[in-house]
Motif scaffolding. Sequence first.
Motif, PDB file in Angstrom:
ATOM      1  N   SER A 188      62.855  17.819  76.454  1.00 34.08           N
ATOM      2  CA  SER A 188      62.159  16.707  75.817  1.00 34.08           C
ATOM      3  C   SER A 188      60.840  17.165  75.217  1.00 34.08           C
ATOM      4  N   TYR A 189      60.439  16.461  74.161  1.00 31.15           N
ATOM      5  CA  TYR A 189      59.117  16.669  73.559  1.00 31.15           C
ATOM      6  C   TYR A 189      58.487  15.304  73.354  1.00 31.15           C
ATOM      7  N   TRP A 190      57.241  15.168  73.800  1.00 29.45           N
ATOM      8  CA  TRP A 190      56.518  13.902  73.653  1.00 29.45           C
ATOM      9  C   TRP A 190      55.291  14.127  72.773  1.00 29.45           C
ATOM     10  N   ASN A 191      55.211  13.381  71.682  1.00 31.84           N
ATOM     11  CA  ASN A 191      54.057  13.430  70.782  1.00 31.84           C
ATOM     12  C   ASN A 191      53.556  12.003  70.613  1.00 31.84           C
ATOM     13  N   LEU A 227      53.509  16.804  75.131  1.00 27.87           N
ATOM     14  CA  LEU A 227      54.131  17.413  76.300  1.00 27.87           C
ATOM     15  C   LEU A 227      55.448  18.075  75.911  1.00 27.87           C
ATOM     16  N   LEU A 228      55.712  19.227  76.521  1.00 30.27           N
ATOM     17  CA  LEU A 228      57.022  19.864  76.470  1.00 30.27           C
ATOM     18  C   LEU A 228      57.636  19.794  77.867  1.00 30.27           C
ATOM     19  N   PHE A 270      50.343  23.728  83.151  1.00 30.36           N
ATOM     20  CA  PHE A 270      51.719  23.676  83.619  1.00 30.36           C
ATOM     21  C   PHE A 270      51.755  22.815  84.874  1.00 30.36           C
ATOM     22  N   GLU A 271      52.570  21.756  84.839  1.00 25.90           N
ATOM     23  CA  GLU A 271      52.705  20.850  85.975  1.00 25.90           C
ATOM     24  C   GLU A 271      54.191  20.664  86.269  1.00 25.90           C
ATOM     25  N   HIS A 272      54.475  20.132  87.441  1.00 28.74           N
ATOM     26  CA  HIS A 272      55.884  19.941  87.787  1.00 28.74           C
ATOM     27  C   HIS A 272      56.027  18.883  88.861  1.00 28.74           C
TER      28      HIS A 272
END
Length: 387
Positions: free
Chosen positions: A309-312, A343-344, A375-377
Amino acid sequence: MKRIPRLITGLKITQIKQFYKDPVAFRQKTKILICYLYFISHITSAQLPNQKLEQRFRFDSTQKWQFRFNGLGFVRNNEYFGPIADGYTLFGYQLNPRVAYQPAPNVVLEAGVFFKKDFGQDRITQLAPTFTVKFQHRNWNYLFGTLEGSVGHRLIEPLYHFERLLQQRIENGLQITHRTDRTFFDFWISYLQNTLPGYTRQEHFWGGISAEQRFGNPNQEWVLSIPVQITAFHAGGQNINSPLPVRTALNATASLSLTWQNPASGFLRSARLDTYAVGYTENADKPYSGGAFYPNLTVNLKPITVLLSYWNGNGYRAELGGDLYQSYTRRYNSTYREQHRRLLMVRFLKDIKITDGLGVTVRFEPHYDLANNLFEHSEGVYIWFSR
């Protein structure tokens, strides 16, 4: 009616900027989308495949009285370090024993109790009665009381936070659903919080429409579909002593989606591409508006499902939407705002069936915050049971 599908498929990223500047135009197009949803008559895989975690009230022609039970055990850990979302762990279980009575083949009444226990606390976190009347006419279902809500609406996560399933699952109100091989339709109104004259709290309504229309034979190799989702949140009340402004927020999204199914069994089972355009507008003490482009590629492999997913986003906000997608922070004791949110994401998902009605869902969901270079998870394990 010919121009309505063009309006839906025309919700591209190049038009989102126009919505920022002209919220009235956005509301007008949203009204047209609602009208279209009522006219389409013939399933949805919105974003995350949460079907195993849904709870439906079923009909059973063999018995008038039945004992039914749903349970969910969960552990979800969010390792978030940025300025938008807090990091924390959710660990516990939910139980919903019920008694079902079916006085007619197309009518069922269910009454029960919902328990929620968060580990680390001595007390039961939530204890609430549940009651549902469900009436079916052809492929249409009409519900009053406790709804087939939460992830059952099949909204994308920018419109509905997955963690509400774990923290605030129960919805009460009215609902109409319609399902065939080609159509998913869900209309609901839920009353989240009540008020009365003299109270200091506002009343909260949340409702919407979630629909997807498939074209062609659902079993063919290539399938085109159009998902459309609209939600509305209202906070207000008459003759109450609340300093908060009356406000109404509208979120909407639409996509052209293409699904490929491998006709031969192999390592690659299927793939789906979604191209969501997302919009937001709100009337409060002053108007707000925003939007986003949100493409998703879901690849179903033999051992696992992978979602890219990509969020813009630009000035986006959703009252019940996922924390990560907001331009307005949800961290404790913070007023931070991030106008452009990028976000990627990559997610690894696995549903494991143990036996009929019992299974485990495992997820690992890392992402990279492009604006903050972070970087998060998050990761989670969900044990579900239904009978």
